[in-house]
Write a protein that holds these residues in place. Structure first.
Motif, PDB file in Angstrom:
ATOM      1  N   SER A  30      50.190  53.905  48.173  1.00  0.00           N
ATOM      2  CA  SER A  30      50.708  53.685  46.818  1.00  0.00           C
ATOM      3  C   SER A  30      50.139  52.379  46.286  1.00  0.00           C
ATOM      4  O   SER A  30      50.132  51.379  47.007  1.00  0.00           O
ATOM      5  CB  SER A  30      52.223  53.527  46.825  1.00  0.00           C
ATOM      6  OG  SER A  30      52.809  54.565  47.532  1.00  0.00           O
ATOM      7  N   ALA A  31      49.709  52.404  45.043  1.00  0.00           N
ATOM      8  CA  ALA A  31      49.214  51.180  44.407  1.00  0.00           C
ATOM      9  C   ALA A  31      49.843  51.064  43.032  1.00  0.00           C
ATOM     10  O   ALA A  31      49.882  52.028  42.268  1.00  0.00           O
ATOM     11  CB  ALA A  31      47.699  51.210  44.291  1.00  0.00           C
ATOM     12  N   LEU A  32      50.337  49.859  42.744  1.00  0.00           N
ATOM     13  CA  LEU A  32      50.963  49.603  41.449  1.00  0.00           C
ATOM     14  C   LEU A  32      49.951  48.819  40.607  1.00  0.00           C
ATOM     15  O   LEU A  32      49.470  47.772  41.040  1.00  0.00           O
ATOM     16  CB  LEU A  32      52.227  48.780  41.681  1.00  0.00           C
ATOM     17  CG  LEU A  32      53.116  48.498  40.485  1.00  0.00           C
ATOM     18  CD1 LEU A  32      53.671  49.790  39.913  1.00  0.00           C
ATOM     19  CD2 LEU A  32      54.261  47.587  40.899  1.00  0.00           C
ATOM     20  N   VAL A  33      49.610  49.332  39.432  1.00  0.00           N
ATOM     21  CA  VAL A  33      48.620  48.648  38.598  1.00  0.00           C
ATOM     22  C   VAL A  33      49.096  48.533  37.150  1.00  0.00           C
ATOM     23  O   VAL A  33      49.906  49.338  36.692  1.00  0.00           O
ATOM     24  CB  VAL A  33      47.242  49.373  38.621  1.00  0.00           C
ATOM     25  CG1 VAL A  33      46.614  49.317  39.997  1.00  0.00           C
ATOM     26  CG2 VAL A  33      47.353  50.816  38.142  1.00  0.00           C
ATOM     27  N   VAL A  34      48.605  47.497  36.474  1.00  0.00           N
ATOM     28  CA  VAL A  34      48.920  47.332  35.048  1.00  0.00           C
ATOM     29  C   VAL A  34      47.809  48.038  34.265  1.00  0.00           C
ATOM     30  O   VAL A  34      46.992  47.427  33.591  1.00  0.00           O
ATOM     31  CB  VAL A  34      49.030  45.837  34.650  1.00  0.00           C
ATOM     32  CG1 VAL A  34      49.548  45.690  33.210  1.00  0.00           C
ATOM     33  CG2 VAL A  34      49.975  45.111  35.590  1.00  0.00           C
ATOM     34  N   GLU A  35      47.738  49.323  34.434  1.00  0.00           N
ATOM     35  CA  GLU A  35      46.754  50.171  33.757  1.00  0.00           C
ATOM     36  C   GLU A  35      47.409  51.533  33.585  1.00  0.00           C
ATOM     37  O   GLU A  35      48.357  51.869  34.297  1.00  0.00           O
ATOM     38  CB  GLU A  35      45.504  50.401  34.636  1.00  0.00           C
ATOM     39  CG  GLU A  35      44.644  49.195  34.914  1.00  0.00           C
ATOM     40  CD  GLU A  35      43.701  48.838  33.792  1.00  0.00           C
ATOM     41  OE1 GLU A  35      43.892  49.361  32.677  1.00  0.00           O
ATOM     42  OE2 GLU A  35      42.797  48.034  34.028  1.00  0.00           O
ATOM     43  N   MET A 129      44.366  46.813  44.849  1.00  0.00           N
ATOM     44  CA  MET A 129      43.563  46.962  43.639  1.00  0.00           C
ATOM     45  C   MET A 129      42.778  48.250  43.747  1.00  0.00           C
ATOM     46  O   MET A 129      42.436  48.677  44.841  1.00  0.00           O
ATOM     47  CB  MET A 129      42.578  45.806  43.567  1.00  0.00           C
ATOM     48  CG  MET A 129      42.840  44.883  42.425  1.00  0.00           C
ATOM     49  SD  MET A 129      41.515  43.726  42.329  1.00  0.00           S
ATOM     50  CE  MET A 129      42.352  42.273  42.858  1.00  0.00           C
ATOM     51  N   LEU A 130      42.502  48.831  42.599  1.00  0.00           N
ATOM     52  CA  LEU A 130      41.716  50.063  42.602  1.00  0.00           C
ATOM     53  C   LEU A 130      40.346  49.785  41.997  1.00  0.00           C
ATOM     54  O   LEU A 130      40.200  48.938  41.130  1.00  0.00           O
ATOM     55  CB  LEU A 130      42.428  51.141  41.781  1.00  0.00           C
ATOM     56  CG  LEU A 130      43.845  51.495  42.248  1.00  0.00           C
ATOM     57  CD1 LEU A 130      44.465  52.518  41.320  1.00  0.00           C
ATOM     58  CD2 LEU A 130      43.811  52.039  43.670  1.00  0.00           C
ATOM     59  N   SER A 131      39.365  50.525  42.445  1.00  0.00           N
ATOM     60  CA  SER A 131      38.023  50.353  41.909  1.00  0.00           C
ATOM     61  C   SER A 131      37.277  51.680  41.973  1.00  0.00           C
ATOM     62  O   SER A 131      37.507  52.466  42.874  1.00  0.00           O
ATOM     63  CB  SER A 131      37.288  49.300  42.732  1.00  0.00           C
ATOM     64  OG  SER A 131      35.915  49.370  42.491  1.00  0.00           O
ATOM     65  N   LYS A 132      36.423  51.866  40.996  1.00  0.00           N
ATOM     66  CA  LYS A 132      35.651  53.122  40.956  1.00  0.00           C
ATOM     67  C   LYS A 132      34.682  53.205  42.116  1.00  0.00           C
ATOM     68  O   LYS A 132      34.133  52.204  42.526  1.00  0.00           O
ATOM     69  CB  LYS A 132      34.852  53.167  39.651  1.00  0.00           C
ATOM     70  CG  LYS A 132      35.618  53.828  38.559  1.00  0.00           C
ATOM     71  CD  LYS A 132      34.666  54.437  37.542  1.00  0.00           C
ATOM     72  CE  LYS A 132      34.116  53.372  36.626  1.00  0.00           C
ATOM     73  NZ  LYS A 132      33.523  53.893  35.408  1.00  0.00           N
TER      74      LYS A 132
ATOM     75  N   VAL B 227      37.182  47.050  38.324  1.00  0.00           N
ATOM     76  CA  VAL B 227      38.276  46.825  39.252  1.00  0.00           C
ATOM     77  C   VAL B 227      39.547  46.761  38.417  1.00  0.00           C
ATOM     78  O   VAL B 227      39.526  46.304  37.289  1.00  0.00           O
ATOM     79  CB  VAL B 227      38.072  45.499  40.021  1.00  0.00           C
ATOM     80  CG1 VAL B 227      39.170  45.267  41.021  1.00  0.00           C
ATOM     81  CG2 VAL B 227      36.729  45.498  40.715  1.00  0.00           C
ATOM     82  N   SER B 228      40.664  47.216  38.990  1.00  0.00           N
ATOM     83  CA  SER B 228      41.880  47.260  38.195  1.00  0.00           C
ATOM     84  C   SER B 228      42.554  45.899  38.046  1.00  0.00           C
ATOM     85  O   SER B 228      43.525  45.781  37.340  1.00  0.00           O
ATOM     86  CB  SER B 228      42.863  48.263  38.797  1.00  0.00           C
ATOM     87  OG  SER B 228      43.324  47.787  40.039  1.00  0.00           O
ATOM     88  N   GLY B 229      42.028  44.866  38.726  1.00  0.00           N
ATOM     89  CA  GLY B 229      42.633  43.532  38.627  1.00  0.00           C
ATOM     90  C   GLY B 229      42.647  43.031  37.192  1.00  0.00           C
ATOM     91  O   GLY B 229      41.635  43.041  36.515  1.00  0.00           O
ATOM     92  N   LYS B 230      43.818  42.593  36.750  1.00  0.00           N
ATOM     93  CA  LYS B 230      43.967  42.161  35.355  1.00  0.00           C
ATOM     94  C   LYS B 230      43.545  40.714  35.176  1.00  0.00           C
ATOM     95  O   LYS B 230      43.366  40.235  34.078  1.00  0.00           O
ATOM     96  CB  LYS B 230      45.438  42.298  34.946  1.00  0.00           C
ATOM     97  CG  LYS B 230      45.844  43.699  34.635  1.00  0.00           C
ATOM     98  CD  LYS B 230      45.445  44.073  33.241  1.00  0.00           C
ATOM     99  CE  LYS B 230      44.900  45.466  33.236  1.00  0.00           C
ATOM    100  NZ  LYS B 230      44.362  45.887  31.985  1.00  0.00           N
ATOM    101  N   PHE B 231      43.483  40.015  36.281  1.00  0.00           N
ATOM    102  CA  PHE B 231      43.208  38.590  36.267  1.00  0.00           C
ATOM    103  C   PHE B 231      41.755  38.456  36.688  1.00  0.00           C
ATOM    104  O   PHE B 231      41.452  38.301  37.869  1.00  0.00           O
ATOM    105  CB  PHE B 231      44.147  37.953  37.297  1.00  0.00           C
ATOM    106  CG  PHE B 231      44.427  36.512  37.056  1.00  0.00           C
ATOM    107  CD1 PHE B 231      45.229  36.135  36.004  1.00  0.00           C
ATOM    108  CD2 PHE B 231      43.916  35.540  37.897  1.00  0.00           C
ATOM    109  CE1 PHE B 231      45.504  34.795  35.782  1.00  0.00           C
ATOM    110  CE2 PHE B 231      44.185  34.210  37.682  1.00  0.00           C
ATOM    111  CZ  PHE B 231      44.984  33.831  36.624  1.00  0.00           C
ATOM    112  N   GLN B 232      40.852  38.590  35.736  1.00  0.00           N
ATOM    113  CA  GLN B 232      39.460  38.761  36.106  1.00  0.00           C
ATOM    114  C   GLN B 232      38.540  37.812  35.346  1.00  0.00           C
ATOM    115  O   GLN B 232      38.607  37.720  34.132  1.00  0.00           O
ATOM    116  CB  GLN B 232      39.081  40.203  35.781  1.00  0.00           C
ATOM    117  CG  GLN B 232      38.160  40.790  36.810  1.00  0.00           C
ATOM    118  CD  GLN B 232      37.922  42.261  36.565  1.00  0.00           C
ATOM    119  OE1 GLN B 232      36.825  42.672  36.276  1.00  0.00           O
ATOM    120  NE2 GLN B 232      38.963  43.059  36.696  1.00  0.00           N
ATOM    121  N   PHE B 233      37.694  37.126  36.089  1.00  0.00           N
ATOM    122  CA  PHE B 233      36.786  36.170  35.469  1.00  0.00           C
ATOM    123  C   PHE B 233      35.405  36.270  36.087  1.00  0.00           C
ATOM    124  O   PHE B 233      35.280  36.654  37.238  1.00  0.00           O
ATOM    125  CB  PHE B 233      37.301  34.734  35.654  1.00  0.00           C
ATOM    126  CG  PHE B 233      38.691  34.538  35.128  1.00  0.00           C
ATOM    127  CD1 PHE B 233      38.898  34.310  33.773  1.00  0.00           C
ATOM    128  CD2 PHE B 233      39.783  34.614  35.972  1.00  0.00           C
ATOM    129  CE1 PHE B 233      40.187  34.157  33.279  1.00  0.00           C
ATOM    130  CE2 PHE B 233      41.069  34.457  35.486  1.00  0.00           C
ATOM    131  CZ  PHE B 233      41.269  34.224  34.137  1.00  0.00           C
TER     132      PHE B 233
END
Lengths: 132, 291
Positions: A30-35, A129-132, B227-233
């Motif tokens: 399970s992954a929780l994301v702000v997306e 974190m998720l990534s393509k 990447v789904s990270g919102k804190f990204q630089f």
């Protein structure tokens, strides 16, 4: 960085948060994301996706049974321990591949972790974190 | 909409190179041309300005054709509504700041614009000085104001900040952004600095050997994977140190240094000077109000 490849099984969205279930071999993460599927095109049921988490965010428990509020639990065996002054690196062989945990040497000594020992790797949903 | 299609054979350091681009830019957009020296960036701006002929090309700004080689249309530089700022200041040394600006007026143009620009770019205290009395940053502010006197439709900036120190650069970037927004300009900037690109522009064109290889918003263009990270630089590695069983990587992000813990497996493919993405989840950072 621990990276695993899996397939998105379900997406539960509420507002801008989504809880994503990803199947990696036989295990469900399970992954929780702000997306949401609207903001991130790769969030689609059936899509293959990478899950990423940092070694320092991994929790290790002895044995199998751990009733904790952490949904991501993977059982495996320690294949290598690299002891450092403050931190130690533990490589765990699991069904989904080798995973790395970095924990304090102090706690590792207290737990008396050893190579070949059965342990459970745990990662909070908000640390993935998720990534393509 | 601004349509720019250009073809030209250029003689580059390592042989001939065909510059071949075809882009559409929305009015009001801030676009950076990013790429190595010799990739053709300055040639593109010069052709848009009419300072260099194109072999083949079409430049259409709104409904107006500036260049159409097929129909033998080629407006002179003076007829194209452009403002151009170069790396070197190119001010008239014998004129004051205000005189330099007045000199740029078109015949019969209202002088009111000079007062407005002096106010907008905060040149009031400097207006009676000669260029030799100005710092590098101040000279570039004057050059920027001068480029805006004729109310250009396209503002072109060819590495205008590369000779300035970091603090001055950041200040000038703010002035450029201010005029870009307030005067509704379409701005084209040549820059090598990734931080500058991220701060300034809506779109980035990556130019390699005369061709556009990538085009889009900077984060998408500069990061190969999402990447789904919102804190990204985006940053640059300045130091990698091994400590105990981990590595501490120092990364320069904008004007700030941050330190990030990494594992051997991360470091394998990284070295000092590499451009990297620093990503974290929106769940991790703490917020603290400053009083």
């Amino acid at each position: 960085m621990n990276t695993l490849e899996g397939e998105i099984k379900s997406i539960h969205t509420n507002g801008s948060l989504s809880l994503i279930k990803i199947k990696v071999k036989e295990l469900l993460f399970s992954a929780l994301v702000v997306e949401t599927p609207d903001t991130a095109s790769y969030l689609k049921k059936g899509n293959s996706i990478k899950i990423i988490f940092k070694e320092t965010e991994v929790i290790i428990g002895k044995g199998k049974e751990h009733p904790l509020s952490i949904p991501n639990k993977i059982v495996g065996h320690i294949s290598m321990i690299e002891k450092g002054e403050i931190l130690s690196k533990i490589i765990v062989n699991t069904l989904v591949g080798e995973l790395i945990a970095i924990i304090t040497s102090e706690v590792m000594n207290e737990m008396v972790l050893e190579v070949n020992e059965e342990v459970t790797i745990m990662i909070k949903t908000s640390e993935i974190m998720l990534s393509k | 909409m601004i349509q720019i299609a250009l073809q030209k054979n250029l003689i580059a350091a390592n042989g001939d190179m065909l510059l071949d681009i075809d882009i559409k830019i929305k009015e009001g957009e801030f676009v950076t041309l990013y790429g190595d020296s010799g990739a053709g960036k300055t040639s593109i701006l010069k052709m848009i300005a009419g300072l260099m002929p194109a072999d083949n090309g079409l430049i259409k700004v709104r409904d107006k054709i500036w260049l159409d080689t097929k129909n033998n249309i080629c407006l002179k530089t003076q007829q194209r509504r452009i403002g151009y700022v170069f790396q070197e200041y190119a001010l008239f040394p014998n004129m004051t700041v205000k005189e330099n600006l007045l000199f740029a007026l078109e015949k019969g143009q209202d002088k009111q614009i000079i007062t407005e620009l002096i106010e907008l770019i905060e040149l009031g205290e400097l207006k009676d000085r000669k260029p030799e009395m100005l710092s590098g940053g101040q000279k570039q502010r004057v050059a920027l104001a001068r480029a805006l006197v004729r109310k250009p439709e396209i503002l072109m900036l060819d590495e205008p900040l590369s000779a300035l120190d970091h603090a001055m650069r950041s200040k000038l970037q703010d002035y450029i952004l201010k005029v870009h927004k307030q005067l509704n300009l379409t701005t084209l900037l040549i820059s090598h600095e990734m931080g500058e690109v991220l701060k300034m522009c809506d779109k980035v064109l990556v130019i390699e050997k005369g061709r556009i290889t990538r085009y889009g918003n900077p984060i998408d263009v500069f990061t190969s994977k999402q990447v789904s990270g919102k804190f990204q630089f985006l940053g640059e590695i300045v130091e990698i140190e091994k400590e105990d069983i981990i590595y501490i990587v120092t990364v320069l992000i904008g004007a700030n240094f941050v330190k990030i813990v990494a594992d051997t497996s991360d470091i394998k493919t990284m070295k000092v000077g590499d451009k990297i993405v620093v990503a974290s989840k929106a769940f991790n950072p703490l917020l603290q109000k400053i009083n």
